[in-house]
Design a protein around this motif. Structure first.
Motif, PDB file in Angstrom:
ATOM      1  N   GLN A  21      54.044  22.489  15.449  1.00  0.00           N
ATOM      2  CA  GLN A  21      53.513  21.689  14.347  1.00  0.00           C
ATOM      3  C   GLN A  21      51.994  21.764  14.347  1.00  0.00           C
ATOM      4  OE1 GLN A  21      56.016  18.104  12.847  1.00  0.00           O
ATOM      5  NE2 GLN A  21      55.640  17.733  14.998  1.00  0.00           N
ATOM      6  N   SER A  22      51.440  21.914  13.149  1.00  0.00           N
ATOM      7  CA  SER A  22      49.989  21.983  12.995  1.00  0.00           C
ATOM      8  C   SER A  22      49.551  21.072  11.870  1.00  0.00           C
ATOM      9  CB  SER A  22      49.546  23.420  12.693  1.00  0.00           C
ATOM     10  OG  SER A  22      49.914  24.300  13.720  1.00  0.00           O
ATOM     11  N   LEU A  23      48.275  20.724  11.908  1.00  0.00           N
ATOM     12  CA  LEU A  23      47.651  19.965  10.838  1.00  0.00           C
ATOM     13  C   LEU A  23      46.546  20.826  10.255  1.00  0.00           C
ATOM     14  CD1 LEU A  23      48.258  17.157   9.782  1.00  0.00           C
ATOM     15  CD2 LEU A  23      46.470  16.253  11.252  1.00  0.00           C
ATOM     16  N   LEU A  24      46.628  21.075   8.948  1.00  0.00           N
ATOM     17  CA  LEU A  24      45.625  21.861   8.235  1.00  0.00           C
ATOM     18  C   LEU A  24      45.105  20.998   7.106  1.00  0.00           C
ATOM     19  CD1 LEU A  24      44.136  24.540   7.637  1.00  0.00           C
ATOM     20  CD2 LEU A  24      46.120  25.204   6.258  1.00  0.00           C
ATOM     21  N   SER A  25      43.830  20.632   7.173  1.00  0.00           N
ATOM     22  CA  SER A  25      43.317  19.616   6.264  1.00  0.00           C
ATOM     23  C   SER A  25      41.943  19.961   5.730  1.00  0.00           C
ATOM     24  CB  SER A  25      43.250  18.263   6.992  1.00  0.00           C
ATOM     25  OG  SER A  25      42.638  17.279   6.191  1.00  0.00           O
ATOM     26  N   ALA A  26      41.656  19.437   4.529  1.00  0.00           N
ATOM     27  CA  ALA A  26      40.315  19.537   3.967  1.00  0.00           C
ATOM     28  C   ALA A  26      39.376  18.489   4.547  1.00  0.00           C
ATOM     29  CB  ALA A  26      40.372  19.390   2.448  1.00  0.00           C
ATOM     30  N   SER A  27      39.898  17.617   5.422  1.00  0.00           N
ATOM     31  CA  SER A  27      39.035  16.658   6.105  1.00  0.00           C
ATOM     32  C   SER A  27      38.194  17.376   7.155  1.00  0.00           C
ATOM     33  CB  SER A  27      39.885  15.589   6.811  1.00  0.00           C
ATOM     34  OG  SER A  27      40.635  14.842   5.882  1.00  0.00           O
ATOM     35  N   ALA A  28      37.053  16.792   7.471  1.00  0.00           N
ATOM     36  CA  ALA A  28      36.216  17.352   8.526  1.00  0.00           C
ATOM     37  C   ALA A  28      36.964  17.308   9.855  1.00  0.00           C
ATOM     38  CB  ALA A  28      34.916  16.571   8.629  1.00  0.00           C
ATOM     39  N   LEU A  55      56.294  27.031   7.384  1.00  0.00           N
ATOM     40  CA  LEU A  55      56.447  26.154   6.219  1.00  0.00           C
ATOM     41  C   LEU A  55      55.233  25.238   6.126  1.00  0.00           C
ATOM     42  CD1 LEU A  55      58.245  24.873   3.936  1.00  0.00           C
ATOM     43  CD2 LEU A  55      59.023  23.255   5.702  1.00  0.00           C
ATOM     44  N   ILE A  56      54.593  25.224   4.968  1.00  0.00           N
ATOM     45  CA  ILE A  56      53.521  24.269   4.690  1.00  0.00           C
ATOM     46  C   ILE A  56      54.112  23.102   3.909  1.00  0.00           C
ATOM     47  CG2 ILE A  56      51.421  23.869   3.343  1.00  0.00           C
ATOM     48  CD1 ILE A  56      50.471  26.625   4.115  1.00  0.00           C
ATOM     49  N   ILE A  57      53.788  21.877   4.330  1.00  0.00           N
ATOM     50  CA  ILE A  57      54.206  20.674   3.607  1.00  0.00           C
ATOM     51  C   ILE A  57      52.947  19.973   3.117  1.00  0.00           C
ATOM     52  CG2 ILE A  57      55.453  18.489   3.713  1.00  0.00           C
ATOM     53  CD1 ILE A  57      57.178  19.627   5.897  1.00  0.00           C
ATOM     54  N   GLY A  58      52.811  19.843   1.797  1.00  0.00           N
ATOM     55  CA  GLY A  58      51.612  19.262   1.213  1.00  0.00           C
ATOM     56  C   GLY A  58      51.911  18.444  -0.022  1.00  0.00           C
ATOM     57  N   HIS A  87      57.440  27.212  12.483  1.00  0.00           N
ATOM     58  CA  HIS A  87      56.126  26.570  12.452  1.00  0.00           C
ATOM     59  C   HIS A  87      56.030  25.715  11.191  1.00  0.00           C
ATOM     60  CE1 HIS A  87      51.443  27.267  12.592  1.00  0.00           C
ATOM     61  NE2 HIS A  87      51.783  26.011  12.844  1.00  0.00           N
ATOM     62  N   VAL A  88      55.704  24.434  11.348  1.00  0.00           N
ATOM     63  CA  VAL A  88      55.474  23.543  10.210  1.00  0.00           C
ATOM     64  C   VAL A  88      54.000  23.153  10.197  1.00  0.00           C
ATOM     65  CG1 VAL A  88      56.036  21.345   9.115  1.00  0.00           C
ATOM     66  CG2 VAL A  88      57.828  22.658  10.267  1.00  0.00           C
ATOM     67  N   ILE A  89      53.329  23.462   9.090  1.00  0.00           N
ATOM     68  CA  ILE A  89      51.928  23.114   8.908  1.00  0.00           C
ATOM     69  C   ILE A  89      51.855  21.951   7.919  1.00  0.00           C
ATOM     70  CG2 ILE A  89      49.665  23.882   8.105  1.00  0.00           C
ATOM     71  CD1 ILE A  89      50.418  26.718   8.865  1.00  0.00           C
ATOM     72  N   TRP A  90      51.326  20.838   8.389  1.00  0.00           N
ATOM     73  CA  TRP A  90      51.210  19.635   7.567  1.00  0.00           C
ATOM     74  C   TRP A  90      49.812  19.526   6.964  1.00  0.00           C
ATOM     75  CZ3 TRP A  90      55.349  16.417   6.789  1.00  0.00           C
ATOM     76  CH2 TRP A  90      56.421  16.524   7.687  1.00  0.00           C
ATOM     77  N   ASP A  91      49.742  19.123   5.718  1.00  0.00           N
ATOM     78  CA  ASP A  91      48.504  18.611   5.144  1.00  0.00           C
ATOM     79  C   ASP A  91      48.363  17.153   5.584  1.00  0.00           C
ATOM     80  OD1 ASP A  91      46.268  18.379   3.183  1.00  0.00           O
ATOM     81  OD2 ASP A  91      47.705  17.053   2.164  1.00  0.00           O
ATOM     82  N   TRP A  92      47.162  16.621   5.569  1.00  0.00           N
ATOM     83  CA  TRP A  92      46.943  15.246   6.026  1.00  0.00           C
ATOM     84  C   TRP A  92      46.830  14.265   4.874  1.00  0.00           C
ATOM     85  CZ3 TRP A  92      47.699  12.074   9.775  1.00  0.00           C
ATOM     86  CH2 TRP A  92      46.970  10.881   9.879  1.00  0.00           C
ATOM     87  N   ASN A  93      45.741  14.376   4.085  1.00  0.00           N
ATOM     88  CA  ASN A  93      45.461  13.391   3.037  1.00  0.00           C
ATOM     89  C   ASN A  93      46.538  13.419   1.957  1.00  0.00           C
ATOM     90  OD1 ASN A  93      42.500  14.536   3.921  1.00  0.00           O
ATOM     91  ND2 ASN A  93      42.547  12.318   3.678  1.00  0.00           N
ATOM     92  N   GLY A  94      47.166  12.280   1.738  1.00  0.00           N
ATOM     93  CA  GLY A  94      48.199  12.179   0.719  1.00  0.00           C
ATOM     94  C   GLY A  94      49.565  12.599   1.199  1.00  0.00           C
ATOM     95  N   THR A  95      49.631  13.561   2.108  1.00  0.00           N
ATOM     96  CA  THR A  95      50.919  14.052   2.602  1.00  0.00           C
ATOM     97  C   THR A  95      51.431  13.176   3.725  1.00  0.00           C
ATOM     98  OG1 THR A  95      50.349  16.319   1.979  1.00  0.00           O
ATOM     99  CG2 THR A  95      52.127  16.034   3.573  1.00  0.00           C
ATOM    100  N   TYR A 117      43.467  21.748  12.505  1.00  0.00           N
ATOM    101  CA  TYR A 117      42.470  22.569  11.816  1.00  0.00           C
ATOM    102  C   TYR A 117      41.925  21.813  10.615  1.00  0.00           C
ATOM    103  CZ  TYR A 117      42.864  26.954  14.387  1.00  0.00           C
ATOM    104  OH  TYR A 117      42.784  27.925  15.354  1.00  0.00           O
ATOM    105  N   GLY A 118      40.689  21.306  10.758  1.00  0.00           N
ATOM    106  CA  GLY A 118      39.985  20.680   9.655  1.00  0.00           C
ATOM    107  C   GLY A 118      38.824  21.541   9.214  1.00  0.00           C
ATOM    108  N   LEU A 119      38.021  21.003   8.293  1.00  0.00           N
ATOM    109  CA  LEU A 119      36.878  21.741   7.752  1.00  0.00           C
ATOM    110  C   LEU A 119      35.578  21.150   8.264  1.00  0.00           C
ATOM    111  CD1 LEU A 119      37.980  22.171   4.023  1.00  0.00           C
ATOM    112  CD2 LEU A 119      38.490  23.636   5.982  1.00  0.00           C
ATOM    113  N   ASP A 120      34.517  21.907   8.048  1.00  0.00           N
ATOM    114  CA  ASP A 120      33.185  21.460   8.462  1.00  0.00           C
ATOM    115  C   ASP A 120      32.296  21.129   7.272  1.00  0.00           C
ATOM    116  OD1 ASP A 120      33.739  21.709  11.176  1.00  0.00           O
ATOM    117  OD2 ASP A 120      33.333  23.855  11.126  1.00  0.00           O
ATOM    118  N   ASN A 121      32.905  21.003   6.079  1.00  0.00           N
ATOM    119  CA  ASN A 121      32.137  20.560   4.910  1.00  0.00           C
ATOM    120  C   ASN A 121      33.041  19.706   4.049  1.00  0.00           C
ATOM    121  OD1 ASN A 121      33.281  22.166   2.470  1.00  0.00           O
ATOM    122  ND2 ASN A 121      33.075  23.690   4.094  1.00  0.00           N
ATOM    123  N   HIS A 122      32.479  18.964   3.109  1.00  0.00           N
ATOM    124  CA  HIS A 122      33.265  18.030   2.311  1.00  0.00           C
ATOM    125  C   HIS A 122      33.627  18.581   0.938  1.00  0.00           C
ATOM    126  CE1 HIS A 122      28.924  16.917   1.612  1.00  0.00           C
ATOM    127  NE2 HIS A 122      29.322  17.160   0.376  1.00  0.00           N
TER     128      HIS A 122
END
Length: 362
Positions: A254-261, A311-314, A156-164, A282-287
């Motif tokens: 593959q998954s996306l785990l982000s601090a974005s909404a 594995l998390i890639i960030g 399982h590879v979990i990607w961050d979005w912003n910047g990554t 998987y995003g967030l519901d607050n900023h």
């Protein structure tokens, strides 16, 4: 071929077969790649040829592989469609496949191939037929193979979005500078931003000298979000990221785990045409980016894949915190919101940029 020749890649789907004219098969036998030499040429080439009338691309690939290498027992897998555009001429399309050969016989009678050459590395461009095309195909497959071998321990590879995955640190720097200008705090460079940015983000803004009595932190976050959304559609993915995502989609969850909404994340995936490459978003519901760890726990539970196989890639200290809290492995890329020096102080697997992680990928 001329210097204007360009090769690019597209996801394979059987419905696209009618547009294909060629098949090219990168085949391995006993841990070596098999190249062939046509009896009328001195250069080496990847096995392959034209798709004949009435053949499917897979049937053509099986025929060509046997005729050009003598392979009798093998596993064949479509990889991607490649397109060759040579200046003003019409584009041509082919299917790039990989094959694992278990048994070889002699070349069949009447074969156009003079000899089969096992290699571990690609020959020089000038030693390959169609030197503007075949080296590109060879490198494309071998990079993917190296990546998959490197990631073989993970499921399982979990990607961050912003910047990554998306190259948004320059935009973030511009927005921070506009916010700083509103409080007469001067300006910063992208290098300074990467050296100083940290989590929680309130500490970063305090370090810049923001007075939250004049501009409450909630309002600052709202202003940042408004300006970010205004420039979001102009952002591009990091060079090499799409290649890795396509490569891993065939073998890994593959998954996306982000601090974005969550809704913003879904819009970004659609905008960049990445649908179908992620099993979970998987995003967030607050900023305020306060619960990425909780969302990560939910993601691991839903995926059913053990943390040690994940594995998390960030690109930031917060990704390090998330991986530590979840018990997963971690790779960090210093092409986003924090510098290599800052990340290396936290973790021992840091790639200085995307080209180091995915050399030459487009």
């Amino acid at each position: 071929m001329t210097q204007t020749t360009r090769v690019d890649f597209h996801n394979w789907h059987p419905q696209l077969s009618s547009a294909l004219k060629y098949v090219v098969i990168m085949a391995r036998y006993q841990q070596q790649w098999l190249l062939v030499r046509h009896h009328q040429r001195q250069t080496l080439e990847i096995p392959g040829g034209k798709i004949e009338a009435g053949e499917t691309p897979i049937e053509a690939a099986r025929r060509e592989l046997y005729e050009e290498t003598g392979a009798t027992d093998f596993t064949l897998a479509p990889m991607e469609i490649y397109r060759v555009n040579s200046g003003n001429s019409e584009s041509s399309f082919g299917l790039l496949l990989t094959a694992e050969i278990r048994s070889l016989s002699s070349l069949p009678k009447g074969s156009e191939i003079a000899e089969v050459h096992p290699v571990t590395h690609r020959p020089e461009d000038c030693d390959m037929t169609w030197a503007a095309i075949q080296p590109v195909l060879f490198d494309h497959v071998t990079r993917r193979q190296q990546l998959l071998e490197q990631l073989g321990a993970y499921q399982h590879v979990i990607w961050d979005w912003n910047g990554t995955l998306v190259d948004d640190a320059p935009l973030a720097t511009d927005i921070v500078n506009r916010l700083m200008a509103s409080q007469n705090l001067g300006s910063i460079s992208l290098e300074q931003y990467r050296n100083d940015f940290c989590h929680p983000v309130i500490d970063y803004y305090q370090g810049l000298g923001f007075d939250f009595n004049r501009l409450p932190f909630d309002q600052l976050c709202q202003q940042f979000g408004q300006q970010y959304r205004a420039g979001r559609d102009q952002l591009k993915l990091h060079r090499g990221s799409r290649f890795l995502l396509r490569s891993l989609s065939r073998s890994h969850t593959q998954s996306l785990l982000s601090a974005s909404a969550q809704h913003s994340l879904e819009q970004c995936i659609s905008h960049h045409r990445l649908e179908g490459l992620f099993d979970y978003l998987y995003g967030l519901d607050n900023h305020h980016a306060a619960s990425k760890i909780d969302r990560g726990r939910e993601l691991l539970q839903v995926s059913g894949i053990a943390p040690e196989r994940t594995l998390i890639i960030g690109d930031t200290d917060h990704d390090w915190e998330v991986a530590d809290a979840l018990g997963t492995r971690l790779w960090l890329i210093a092409d986003g919101h924090q510098s290599e020096a800052k990340l290396s102080a936290l973790h021992d697997t840091v790639f200085s940029n995307w080209q180091q992680l995915s050399p030459g990928a487009a």
